[in-house]
Design a protein around this motif. Sequence first.
Motif, mmCIF file in Angstrom:
data_model
loop_
_atom_site.group_PDB
_atom_site.id
_atom_site.type_symbol
_atom_site.label_atom_id
_atom_site.label_comp_id
_atom_site.label_asym_id
_atom_site.label_seq_id
_atom_site.Cartn_x
_atom_site.Cartn_y
_atom_site.Cartn_z
ATOM 1 N N GLY A 188 66.428 -57.718 72.011
ATOM 2 C CA GLY A 188 67.022 -58.124 70.823
ATOM 3 C C GLY A 188 66.793 -57.470 69.678
ATOM 4 O O GLY A 188 66.187 -56.646 69.769
ATOM 5 N N LEU A 189 67.535 -58.078 68.534
ATOM 6 C CA LEU A 189 67.199 -57.662 67.196
ATOM 7 C C LEU A 189 66.833 -58.663 66.407
ATOM 8 O O LEU A 189 67.112 -59.884 66.325
ATOM 9 C CB LEU A 189 68.489 -57.108 66.978
ATOM 10 N N LEU A 190 65.721 -58.328 65.762
ATOM 11 C CA LEU A 190 65.192 -59.227 64.395
ATOM 12 C C LEU A 190 65.610 -58.494 63.066
ATOM 13 O O LEU A 190 65.404 -57.486 62.862
ATOM 14 C CB LEU A 190 63.605 -59.233 64.506
ATOM 15 N N LEU A 191 66.482 -59.438 62.540
ATOM 16 C CA LEU A 191 67.373 -59.128 61.275
ATOM 17 C C LEU A 191 66.669 -59.793 60.070
ATOM 18 O O LEU A 191 66.949 -60.957 60.130
ATOM 19 C CB LEU A 191 68.721 -59.360 61.567
ATOM 20 N N ARG A 192 65.869 -59.051 59.366
ATOM 21 C CA ARG A 192 65.108 -59.740 58.259
ATOM 22 C C ARG A 192 65.812 -60.412 57.112
ATOM 23 O O ARG A 192 66.828 -59.726 56.565
ATOM 24 C CB ARG A 192 64.214 -58.766 57.710
ATOM 25 N N LEU A 193 66.011 -61.707 57.028
ATOM 26 C CA LEU A 193 66.471 -62.688 56.063
ATOM 27 C C LEU A 193 65.800 -62.870 54.647
ATOM 28 O O LEU A 193 66.503 -62.931 53.535
ATOM 29 C CB LEU A 193 66.819 -63.914 56.593
ATOM 30 N N SER A 194 64.635 -63.047 54.945
ATOM 31 C CA SER A 194 63.498 -63.026 53.877
ATOM 32 C C SER A 194 62.422 -62.559 53.938
ATOM 33 O O SER A 194 61.802 -62.252 55.156
ATOM 34 C CB SER A 194 63.445 -64.586 53.355
ATOM 35 N N ASN A 195 61.471 -62.179 53.043
ATOM 36 C CA ASN A 195 60.051 -61.695 52.640
ATOM 37 C C ASN A 195 59.160 -62.651 52.491
ATOM 38 O O ASN A 195 59.626 -63.801 52.447
ATOM 39 C CB ASN A 195 60.059 -60.217 52.220
ATOM 40 N N GLY A 196 58.143 -62.231 52.155
ATOM 41 C CA GLY A 196 56.994 -63.191 51.770
ATOM 42 C C GLY A 196 55.756 -63.320 52.907
ATOM 43 O O GLY A 196 55.810 -62.755 53.848
ATOM 44 N N ASN A 197 55.174 -64.380 52.580
ATOM 45 C CA ASN A 197 53.855 -64.546 53.826
ATOM 46 C C ASN A 197 54.450 -65.102 55.179
ATOM 47 O O ASN A 197 53.960 -64.935 56.199
ATOM 48 C CB ASN A 197 53.153 -65.679 53.037
#
Length: 237
Positions: free
Chosen positions: A173-182
Amino acid sequence: MTDRWLARFLLPVILVASVPTGVRAQLREVRGPKSIIGVNFTLARPVGEFQQFVDVGGGLGVYGVVNFDEGRHLGLRFDGSWVLYGHESFIAPLSNTIRRVGVDVDTDNFIVHLGMGPQFTFGSGPVRPYVYGTVGFSYFATVSSVSGTASLGNFASSTNFDDFTFATTGGGGLLLRLSNGNRPISLDLSVQTTHNGEAEYLTRGGIVENRNGSVTLLPIRSQTNLVAFRIGVAIGI
């Protein structure tokens, strides 16, 4: 000559040291979190012989990935899912002597799968493809429950039929980054094939209530392989 080679070695160190602390932190985040937990909605499509007896099913999946390397490319995946592939419901009197009180009789046909195996995640940016494989088992069950027509909870249930099979999966699959941070959050889109091999199971209409009060079960034995399409979210921890 010595000064020139020394400059070549020192230049990368000086450049890294000159990068502001905030930028270096963002660069570390791109590598991805050490571990991931995810939850998804699943649309399961029987394939091969299984699709002769079962229609499309749906359910939920959960998983966790523990990454081992600094680049977050190699990890161990723990995967679980619950898929409902059949349902029946009817109203019946509570008993032959209490016929004024009706109860809901619900029967669910479902598959529970648990497995573990390696996952390989590629790239280091906001879009990261991945592939994985697991080994484990699948549990096929048909459960009937009784609840009051005017109440929300069940007050009795029974497993009518069940079976275990050894199971292997392969997916990607694909992981599509929505937010950054810890605790970064990603949209997770994936496809998984599950090879369950042969199993015995009940389908809708597989329980027959006879006039004498007895029950006849009509199990089917066949290949039970699936392709699951998943959409969900993954959270880094």
